[in-house]
Write a protein that holds these residues in place. Structure first.
Motif, PDB file in Angstrom:
ATOM      1  N   PRO A   1     -25.523  10.501 -17.330  1.00  0.00           N
ATOM      2  CA  PRO A   1     -24.774  10.700 -18.575  1.00  0.00           C
ATOM      3  C   PRO A   1     -25.437  11.747 -19.464  1.00  0.00           C
ATOM      4  CG  PRO A   1     -25.059   8.364 -18.092  1.00  0.00           C
ATOM      5  CD  PRO A   1     -25.924   9.098 -17.126  1.00  0.00           C
ATOM      6  N   LYS A   2     -24.626  12.577 -20.122  1.00  0.00           N
ATOM      7  CA  LYS A   2     -25.148  13.663 -20.949  1.00  0.00           C
ATOM      8  C   LYS A   2     -26.067  13.177 -22.061  1.00  0.00           C
ATOM      9  CE  LYS A   2     -21.764  17.404 -20.440  1.00  0.00           C
ATOM     10  NZ  LYS A   2     -22.745  18.452 -20.119  1.00  0.00           N
ATOM     11  N   ASN A   3     -25.811  11.999 -22.584  1.00  0.00           N
ATOM     12  CA  ASN A   3     -26.565  11.534 -23.749  1.00  0.00           C
ATOM     13  C   ASN A   3     -27.869  10.843 -23.389  1.00  0.00           C
ATOM     14  OD1 ASN A   3     -25.472   9.284 -22.636  1.00  0.00           O
ATOM     15  ND2 ASN A   3     -24.600   8.438 -24.533  1.00  0.00           N
ATOM     16  N   THR A   4     -28.286  10.921 -22.114  1.00  0.00           N
ATOM     17  CA  THR A   4     -29.553  10.306 -21.711  1.00  0.00           C
ATOM     18  C   THR A   4     -30.611  11.381 -21.519  1.00  0.00           C
ATOM     19  OG1 THR A   4     -28.863  10.387 -19.392  1.00  0.00           O
ATOM     20  CG2 THR A   4     -28.452   8.338 -20.603  1.00  0.00           C
ATOM     21  N   ASP A   5     -31.847  11.020 -21.764  1.00  0.00           N
ATOM     22  CA  ASP A   5     -32.968  11.936 -21.645  1.00  0.00           C
ATOM     23  C   ASP A   5     -33.253  12.195 -20.170  1.00  0.00           C
ATOM     24  OD1 ASP A   5     -35.367  13.302 -21.691  1.00  0.00           O
ATOM     25  OD2 ASP A   5     -36.276  12.042 -23.233  1.00  0.00           O
ATOM     26  N   SER A   6     -33.268  13.470 -19.787  1.00  0.00           N
ATOM     27  CA  SER A   6     -33.517  13.801 -18.384  1.00  0.00           C
ATOM     28  C   SER A   6     -34.901  13.363 -17.934  1.00  0.00           C
ATOM     29  CB  SER A   6     -33.354  15.310 -18.156  1.00  0.00           C
ATOM     30  OG  SER A   6     -34.311  16.030 -18.896  1.00  0.00           O
ATOM     31  N   ARG A   7     -35.801  13.122 -18.877  1.00  0.00           N
ATOM     32  CA  ARG A   7     -37.150  12.675 -18.521  1.00  0.00           C
ATOM     33  C   ARG A   7     -37.216  11.178 -18.242  1.00  0.00           C
ATOM     34  NH1 ARG A   7     -39.883  15.146 -23.781  1.00  0.00           N
ATOM     35  NH2 ARG A   7     -37.955  14.215 -24.553  1.00  0.00           N
ATOM     36  N   ASP A   8     -36.116  10.458 -18.479  1.00  0.00           N
ATOM     37  CA  ASP A   8     -36.074   9.017 -18.258  1.00  0.00           C
ATOM     38  C   ASP A   8     -35.901   8.751 -16.765  1.00  0.00           C
ATOM     39  OD1 ASP A   8     -35.766   6.314 -18.220  1.00  0.00           O
ATOM     40  OD2 ASP A   8     -33.968   6.258 -19.489  1.00  0.00           O
ATOM     41  N   LEU A   9     -37.018   8.523 -16.070  1.00  0.00           N
ATOM     42  CA  LEU A   9     -36.980   8.377 -14.619  1.00  0.00           C
ATOM     43  C   LEU A   9     -36.477   7.017 -14.176  1.00  0.00           C
ATOM     44  CD1 LEU A   9     -40.319  10.202 -13.691  1.00  0.00           C
ATOM     45  CD2 LEU A   9     -37.995  11.098 -13.651  1.00  0.00           C
ATOM     46  N   THR A  10     -36.198   6.113 -15.130  1.00  0.00           N
ATOM     47  CA  THR A  10     -35.613   4.828 -14.741  1.00  0.00           C
ATOM     48  C   THR A  10     -34.219   5.026 -14.152  1.00  0.00           C
ATOM     49  OG1 THR A  10     -34.690   4.487 -16.960  1.00  0.00           O
ATOM     50  CG2 THR A  10     -36.902   3.612 -16.535  1.00  0.00           C
ATOM     51  N   LEU A  11     -33.616   6.182 -14.471  1.00  0.00           N
ATOM     52  CA  LEU A  11     -32.296   6.474 -13.928  1.00  0.00           C
ATOM     53  C   LEU A  11     -32.324   6.663 -12.413  1.00  0.00           C
ATOM     54  CD1 LEU A  11     -31.222   9.051 -16.656  1.00  0.00           C
ATOM     55  CD2 LEU A  11     -30.330   6.732 -16.409  1.00  0.00           C
ATOM     56  N   THR A  12     -33.514   6.829 -11.836  1.00  0.00           N
ATOM     57  CA  THR A  12     -33.624   7.070 -10.391  1.00  0.00           C
ATOM     58  C   THR A  12     -33.850   5.789  -9.599  1.00  0.00           C
ATOM     59  OG1 THR A  12     -36.027   7.420 -10.512  1.00  0.00           O
ATOM     60  CG2 THR A  12     -34.611   9.345 -10.852  1.00  0.00           C
ATOM     61  N   ARG A  13     -33.819   4.647 -10.248  1.00  0.00           N
ATOM     62  CA  ARG A  13     -34.093   3.391  -9.534  1.00  0.00           C
ATOM     63  C   ARG A  13     -33.131   3.172  -8.371  1.00  0.00           C
ATOM     64  NH1 ARG A  13     -35.107  -0.391 -14.897  1.00  0.00           N
ATOM     65  NH2 ARG A  13     -37.283   0.233 -15.250  1.00  0.00           N
ATOM     66  N   ASP A  14     -31.859   3.539  -8.588  1.00  0.00           N
ATOM     67  CA  ASP A  14     -30.891   3.347  -7.509  1.00  0.00           C
ATOM     68  C   ASP A  14     -31.209   4.230  -6.312  1.00  0.00           C
ATOM     69  OD1 ASP A  14     -30.321   5.549  -9.077  1.00  0.00           O
ATOM     70  OD2 ASP A  14     -28.157   5.475  -8.712  1.00  0.00           O
ATOM     71  N   LEU A  15     -31.844   5.408  -6.547  1.00  0.00           N
ATOM     72  CA  LEU A  15     -32.244   6.266  -5.430  1.00  0.00           C
ATOM     73  C   LEU A  15     -33.329   5.592  -4.604  1.00  0.00           C
ATOM     74  CD1 LEU A  15     -32.530   9.746  -7.226  1.00  0.00           C
ATOM     75  CD2 LEU A  15     -30.508   8.726  -6.176  1.00  0.00           C
ATOM     76  N   MET A  16     -34.239   4.935  -5.290  1.00  0.00           N
ATOM     77  CA  MET A  16     -35.381   4.320  -4.608  1.00  0.00           C
ATOM     78  C   MET A  16     -34.970   3.126  -3.764  1.00  0.00           C
ATOM     79  SD  MET A  16     -38.437   4.768  -7.420  1.00  0.00           S
ATOM     80  CE  MET A  16     -37.514   4.785  -8.952  1.00  0.00           C
ATOM     81  N   GLN A  17     -33.818   2.570  -4.048  1.00  0.00           N
ATOM     82  CA  GLN A  17     -33.316   1.454  -3.239  1.00  0.00           C
ATOM     83  C   GLN A  17     -32.892   1.907  -1.849  1.00  0.00           C
ATOM     84  OE1 GLN A  17     -30.163  -0.345  -5.495  1.00  0.00           O
ATOM     85  NE2 GLN A  17     -31.519  -1.031  -7.149  1.00  0.00           N
TER      86      GLN A  17
END
Length: 554
Positions: free
Chosen positions: A29-45
């Motif tokens: 989402p545009k309004n989220t900080d690109s540095r927030d790596l919690t967004l990648t949790r689904d990738l790690m699954q």
């Protein structure tokens, strides 16, 4: 990497668990900080192990994707990590994943050392396109001062132009800089040259200016060659680590962010590339590769970007690392040959074509290289060689032109250097030398006489997408470099564009209401090249672009 440099195997980065290093392009989402790596949790699954030190970096989308993302309130970033190769397709199938790229480590400097250089057999010596060819990189043909004299640089210096207030970023294998703590792996190396480079003021890593041994101080050579032409320029050290495309990508992102902050660097010089197509076909032949898109983002930001053509010409000599990829259509790969970059071939100061200088057509553009610069001279080394040396020489020349005309952009400076180049051999030899050998003083004189340098708009590129183009320029168009070219032409024709931009002349690369109104007025009073009325919609497509070019005689 387990394959030698002269093999045609893909340059994969593989760890002890047999996982490959990849770059994942995914939406958020545009309004989220690109540095927030919690967004990648689904990738790690899905078996992806994130490289947290690399972080998440914005990436420019293709035009079609950008429109789709905007409508959904999303944008795209990339992250780096490792994964089993057989799990890549599953990861790429996830709904927020755009693309998974194998992050190859095929970046190599374009210098020619004796142990990397080969001579084509004497039977093939007839391949030299402009006899005699120089196939002796180890023998200098004069010094860097002789190169400066040939180019007419001393006359430019006498005018008080030496690169003051211009910053050139040297993206390479690192620089050992004056005033920085040099790493012991450099000073303890048996080949340590014991030379430090002045004028280095910052870099893309915290330990900038401290090491160059990984590429045998090739970065020191490039820095020396820039300063040999523009001695008062300042330098940034953009060190490539691990020879990976993701490292170069991160450096470009650093430069873009720095430019947004303070307008520097003005120039990025790149004397490296891929020697063979198969080292990574997804990069070498794909204009939409994540690194190539970042390079174009840097140009659109206003940074002038140069790349060495390469050392795989085979006319009649080539670097051993080229394998069978030598000669026409097989020697300029990836971003080095993109239409928008400045691609530099090589001659010596005696105007002899360097037989290993890569020739066109490039994988991404048939009209490459753009011009030739000078190599094979004593600079940092006894003989600074390869298209590696020719490119920072050209970057130094551009630094002088940029000081004289601060608003000059990528297209304009390329046009000035090409139109003032010394033609050697006519149009049939453009695949070797482009427009010819750069002539710094002639380019300086031309840019000094003009308040603006007009660059033609590309009508075919501005055709509708259904006809193979990228679409017309429209309100709020992100293609800032093309918008600047448009605004420069409109300004030349006398239209009022307001007082926007660094020179308060309305030329700011933003297609706003003033630019739109000027286009409408032009369309109302002009016809296309066939004499038909232009559509007054404020859009600059093929017909309007041709009419604008024709109106200013370009």
């Amino acid at each position: 990497m387990d394959n030698p440099d002269n093999s045609d195997k893909k340059k994969l980065v593989i760890d002890e668990k047999n996982r490959v290093q990849v770059v994942v392009e995914y939406t958020k989402p545009k309004n989220t900080d690109s540095r927030d790596l919690t967004l990648t949790r689904d990738l790690m699954q899905h078996g992806f192990e994130l490289d947290t030190e690399y972080g998440a970096i914005p990436v420019t989308s293709t035009p079609d994707m950008a429109r789709s993302l905007d409508s959904r309130g999303m944008d795209v970033v990339i992250v780096r990590g490792r994964i089993d190769r057989n799990k890549i397709k599953n990861l790429e199938a996830q709904p927020n994943v755009v693309k998974v790229w194998e992050d190859t480590a095929g970046i190599r400097p374009f210098e020619n050392k004796d142990d990397d250089f080969i001579q084509i057999s004497s039977v093939d010596r007839g391949l030299c396109p402009i006899p005699p060819c120089d196939c002796d990189p180890g023998t200098p043909k004069g010094t860097i001062h002789d190169v400066a004299k040939y180019l007419g640089v001393h006359e430019i210096h006498a005018d008080g132009i030496k690169g003051q207030n211009i910053v050139v970023a040297v993206q390479d294998g690192g620089i050992t800089a004056v005033g920085r703590p040099i790493k012991s792996k450099d000073t303890n190396d048996t080949n340590w040259p014991g030379k430090l480079i002045p004028n280095v003021i910052d870099g893309s890593t915290s330990d900038w200016g401290t090491t160059g041994v990984d590429w045998d101080w090739h970065g020191n050579m490039c820095a020396t060659d820039v300063l040999g032409i523009a001695p008062d320029a300042k330098l940034y050290d953009l060190r490539i680590t691990g020879d990976t495309l993701s490292s170069a990508y991160k450096n470009f992102d650093w430069a873009i962010n720095r430019h947004k902050l303070d307008g520097t660097p003005h120039i990025i010089t790149n004397s490296w590339g891929y020697y063979q197509k198969e080292w990574d076909p997804n990069y070498t032949t794909n204009p939409d590769h994540f690194l190539t898109r970042k390079v174009i983002e840097a140009i659109n930001e206003g940074i002038i970007v140069l790349f060495a053509a390469g050392n795989c010409g085979g006319n009649p000599c080539a670097d051993n690392r080229c394998g069978s990829d030598t000669g026409q259509g097989k020697s300029i790969w990836g971003a080095n040959g993109h239409k928008q970059v400045i691609t530099v071939a090589a001659v010596n100061k005696n105007e002899q074509y360097v037989g290993y200088s890569s020739c066109g057509p490039a994988a991404l553009d048939p009209n490459k290289p753009d011009f030739a610069s000078i190599t094979h001279f004593t600079g940092f080394f006894d003989s600074d060689s390869g298209t590696s040396a020719a490119t920072p020489i050209a970057a130094g020349v551009i630094a002088l032109l940029k000081q004289k005309s601060p608003s000059v952009n990528q297209g304009e400076v390329k046009n000035v250097l090409m139109t003032t180049a010394k033609n050697k051999g006519g149009s049939d030899l453009k695949i070797f030398l482009g427009a010819g050998i750069i002539q710094a003083k002639a380019a300086y004189d031309k840019i000094s006489k003009k308040t603006v340098v007009l660059t033609p708009l590309p009508p075919d590129e501005l055709r509708n997408r259904s006809n193979g183009g990228s679409g017309p320029l429209v309100l709020n168009d992100p293609r800032s470099m093309l918008v600047k070219n448009l605004q420069t032409i409109l300004k030349k024709l006398g239209y009022d564009l307001g007082n926007f931009g660094p020179n308060h002349d309305g030329i700011d690369g933003k297609f706003g209401n003033k630019t739109h109104a000027a286009v409408v007025e032009f369309q109302k009073t002009h016809k296309d090249i066939n004499g038909n009325k232009l559509q007054t919609d404020g859009k600059v497509g093929k017909l309007t672009a041709e009419a604008l070019n024709n109106s200013v005689g370009i």
